[in-house]
Design an enzyme around this catalytic site. Structure first.
Site, PDB file in Angstrom:
ATOM      1  N   SER A  22      25.966  61.608   7.914  1.00  0.00           N
ATOM      2  CA  SER A  22      24.842  60.711   8.174  1.00  0.00           C
ATOM      3  C   SER A  22      23.717  61.372   8.956  1.00  0.00           C
ATOM      4  O   SER A  22      22.619  60.797   9.066  1.00  0.00           O
ATOM      5  CB  SER A  22      25.327  59.484   8.953  1.00  0.00           C
ATOM      6  OG  SER A  22      26.299  58.776   8.231  1.00  0.00           O
ATOM      7  N   ARG A  27      43.414  55.937  26.003  1.00  0.00           N
ATOM      8  CA  ARG A  27      43.918  54.688  26.588  1.00  0.00           C
ATOM      9  C   ARG A  27      45.161  54.866  27.449  1.00  0.00           C
ATOM     10  O   ARG A  27      45.384  54.095  28.385  1.00  0.00           O
ATOM     11  CB  ARG A  27      44.252  53.684  25.480  1.00  0.00           C
ATOM     12  CG  ARG A  27      43.061  53.012  24.853  1.00  0.00           C
ATOM     13  CD  ARG A  27      43.519  52.028  23.795  1.00  0.00           C
ATOM     14  NE  ARG A  27      42.410  51.563  22.974  1.00  0.00           N
ATOM     15  CZ  ARG A  27      42.544  51.084  21.754  1.00  0.00           C
ATOM     16  NH1 ARG A  27      43.754  50.986  21.211  1.00  0.00           N
ATOM     17  NH2 ARG A  27      41.495  50.688  21.068  1.00  0.00           N
ATOM     18  N   CYS A  80      42.163  45.554  19.695  1.00  0.00           N
ATOM     19  CA  CYS A  80      41.679  44.187  19.496  1.00  0.00           C
ATOM     20  C   CYS A  80      42.804  43.153  19.487  1.00  0.00           C
ATOM     21  O   CYS A  80      42.599  42.000  19.890  1.00  0.00           O
ATOM     22  CB  CYS A  80      40.859  44.090  18.213  1.00  0.00           C
ATOM     23  SG  CYS A  80      41.680  44.722  16.728  1.00  0.00           S
ATOM     24  N   SER A  90      38.869  43.107   8.908  1.00  0.00           N
ATOM     25  CA  SER A  90      37.789  43.848   9.567  1.00  0.00           C
ATOM     26  C   SER A  90      38.309  44.734  10.675  1.00  0.00           C
ATOM     27  O   SER A  90      37.651  45.709  11.050  1.00  0.00           O
ATOM     28  CB  SER A  90      36.734  42.879  10.120  1.00  0.00           C
ATOM     29  OG  SER A  90      37.327  41.925  10.981  1.00  0.00           O
ATOM     30  N   GLU A 131      50.123  49.973  15.371  1.00  0.00           N
ATOM     31  CA  GLU A 131      49.572  48.797  16.043  1.00  0.00           C
ATOM     32  C   GLU A 131      50.553  48.171  17.036  1.00  0.00           C
ATOM     33  O   GLU A 131      50.179  47.779  18.147  1.00  0.00           O
ATOM     34  CB  GLU A 131      49.158  47.765  15.000  1.00  0.00           C
ATOM     35  CG  GLU A 131      48.295  46.646  15.535  1.00  0.00           C
ATOM     36  CD  GLU A 131      46.829  47.016  15.616  1.00  0.00           C
ATOM     37  OE1 GLU A 131      46.025  46.109  15.914  1.00  0.00           O
ATOM     38  OE2 GLU A 131      46.485  48.193  15.390  1.00  0.00           O
ATOM     39  N   LYS A 153      50.839  50.012  20.289  1.00  0.00           N
ATOM     40  CA  LYS A 153      49.630  49.838  21.095  1.00  0.00           C
ATOM     41  C   LYS A 153      49.677  48.513  21.854  1.00  0.00           C
ATOM     42  O   LYS A 153      49.397  48.458  23.059  1.00  0.00           O
ATOM     43  CB  LYS A 153      48.389  49.873  20.206  1.00  0.00           C
ATOM     44  CG  LYS A 153      48.056  51.222  19.607  1.00  0.00           C
ATOM     45  CD  LYS A 153      46.835  51.109  18.691  1.00  0.00           C
ATOM     46  CE  LYS A 153      46.496  52.422  18.027  1.00  0.00           C
ATOM     47  NZ  LYS A 153      45.344  52.298  17.105  1.00  0.00           N
ATOM     48  N   HIS A 199      41.632  37.403  14.740  1.00  0.00           N
ATOM     49  CA  HIS A 199      43.075  37.617  14.743  1.00  0.00           C
ATOM     50  C   HIS A 199      43.777  36.358  15.247  1.00  0.00           C
ATOM     51  O   HIS A 199      43.384  35.785  16.278  1.00  0.00           O
ATOM     52  CB  HIS A 199      43.453  38.777  15.666  1.00  0.00           C
ATOM     53  CG  HIS A 199      43.054  40.128  15.151  1.00  0.00           C
ATOM     54  ND1 HIS A 199      42.557  40.335  13.890  1.00  0.00           N
ATOM     55  CD2 HIS A 199      43.104  41.356  15.747  1.00  0.00           C
ATOM     56  CE1 HIS A 199      42.311  41.620  13.726  1.00  0.00           C
ATOM     57  NE2 HIS A 199      42.635  42.256  14.825  1.00  0.00           N
ATOM     58  N   ASN A 205      38.192  39.658  16.717  1.00  0.00           N
ATOM     59  CA  ASN A 205      38.547  41.075  16.816  1.00  0.00           C
ATOM     60  C   ASN A 205      37.363  42.017  16.874  1.00  0.00           C
ATOM     61  O   ASN A 205      37.447  43.084  17.489  1.00  0.00           O
ATOM     62  CB  ASN A 205      39.451  41.481  15.646  1.00  0.00           C
ATOM     63  CG  ASN A 205      38.835  41.216  14.299  1.00  0.00           C
ATOM     64  OD1 ASN A 205      38.548  40.079  13.951  1.00  0.00           O
ATOM     65  ND2 ASN A 205      38.616  42.262  13.513  1.00  0.00           N
TER      66      ASN A 205
END
Length: 353
Positions: free
Chosen positions: A37, A114, A153, A183, A207, A210, A243, A331
């Site tokens: 980009s 994180r 999220c 999304s 996921e 996390k 969510h 989310n």
């Protein structure tokens, strides 16, 4: 404050632009993305070869920022920039965010940092004081800036719901099953129409770990995760945004639903909307209707920043003092871009930006 946005062409990046378009004190000064980009105006960078737009945010946001040039994130000039918002994949974030943090504060939606002991994972109403780790991080890494990521999220909605209950009653065990919007996956494989329409995909790579790890970090003290057992099952469902999570939790002390409701609805009132313009009026809204919350009806509450709970009732499967409920959390707003902007507001209020 002047900000740079890295990952500006992706879904999360576009949501950052939407959240910042009318912000009272943060201005978007530079856009960056991948080499593909670089050198293009934003409107061109999000135009596909067949002239369709890969644009997820509102049209007004594209009109405001569409003519801004996108630069290569690897060579982003940070002179005069007060904060970097990072909306890039975790592999790239590990390198680029460290590069930026050497001189400039970075607030990130990526998971790259994180789980580091000197990196605070922050939701302001839960653990804004964990920002004290920033000085430790700067000292240990030799940075003038810092990295502060926001949680996953899915973690966000769960943590906001459990935090006030944990304070009031002492959470011991939490079991959650998520039904996550597409999304949340961006444009990555695994959520193509043929995969998810008329289907529930019972696995999202990485996921569950996390959610389990981040919830304990958010509920604990700096450097010491909370001793709360968290078990997550994460699924992908054919919903665009929002969510839904089904939660069962047990506590050390009795927590009748009416007392739990009081704790939930009082949560977050210390966060001042005057200094935190992205903060919701209510961090948690509890509904009485038997068929709520629903994503189509409740995800946009308070600009997508409220966690909405319903079906709050007693449960004894995990222990004598248990609750079960259903929640809906947006989310791509509270769980991503707008939540990261809220963290920036909190750090500014603490004199760290």
């Amino acid at each position: 404050m002047r900000c740079a946005l890295v990952g500006a062409t992706g879904i999360a990046g576009q949501q950052f632009l939407s959240a910042l378009r009318a912000h009272p004190f943060i201005t978007v000064s530079r856009l960056a993305a991948s080499e593909r980009s670089a050198g293009k105006r934003l409107a061109r960078a999000v135009t596909l070869p067949d002239d369709r737009l890969a644009w997820y945010a509102d049209d007004e946001t594209l009109q405001v920022y569409g003519d801004m040039e996108v630069v290569d994130g690897r060579s982003l000039d940070l002179s005069g920039i007060d904060v970097v918002f990072s909306a890039i994949e975790s592999d790239a974030a590990r390198t680029l965010e460290a590069q930026y943090a050497a001189t400039t504060p970075v607030i990130s939606t990526a998971s790259a940092f994180r789980y580091e002991d000197d990196v605070p994972l922050i939701i302001p109403a839960i653990n804004g004081e964990h920002a004290g780790l920033i000085e430790t991080q700067r000292s240990s890494r030799g940075w003038s800036g810092f990295v502060v990521p926001i949680p996953n999220c899915t973690t966000t909605g769960l943590a906001i719901a459990i935090a006030p209950l944990h304070r009031a009653f002492g959470a011991e065990k939490v079991v959650v099953t998520s039904m996550q919007a597409v999304s949340g996956a961006g444009r990555t494989p695994g959520v193509l129409a043929l995969d998810v329409v008329d289907n529930v995909v019972p696995y999202i790579k990485g996921e569950e770990a996390k959610v389990e790890r981040e919830t304990r970090k958010l509920l604990g003290s700096p450097g010491t995760p909370a001793e709360v057992a968290v078990s997550a099952t994460c699924t992908r469902v054919p919903v665009l945004e929002g969510h839904t999570e089904s939660v069962v939790a047990s506590f050390a002390r009795p927590c009748p639903p009416e007392e739990a409701r009081k704790a939930l609805e009082a949560f977050g009132r210390e966060v001042n909307p005057g200094t935190h313009p992205s903060a919701p009026e209510r961090w948690v809204t509890v509904l009485d209707q038997a068929d709520r919350p629903q994503v189509r009806l409740d995800r946009e509450r308070d600009g997508g920043m409220t966690t909405t709970l319903g079906r709050l009732r007693e449960d004894e499967v995990l222990g004598a003092h248990g609750l079960r409920f259903v929640l809906v959390s947006h989310n791509t707003k509270m769980g991503a871009a707008k939540g990261a902007v809220l963290v920036a507001e909190d750090l500014a209020a603490r004199g760290l930006l």
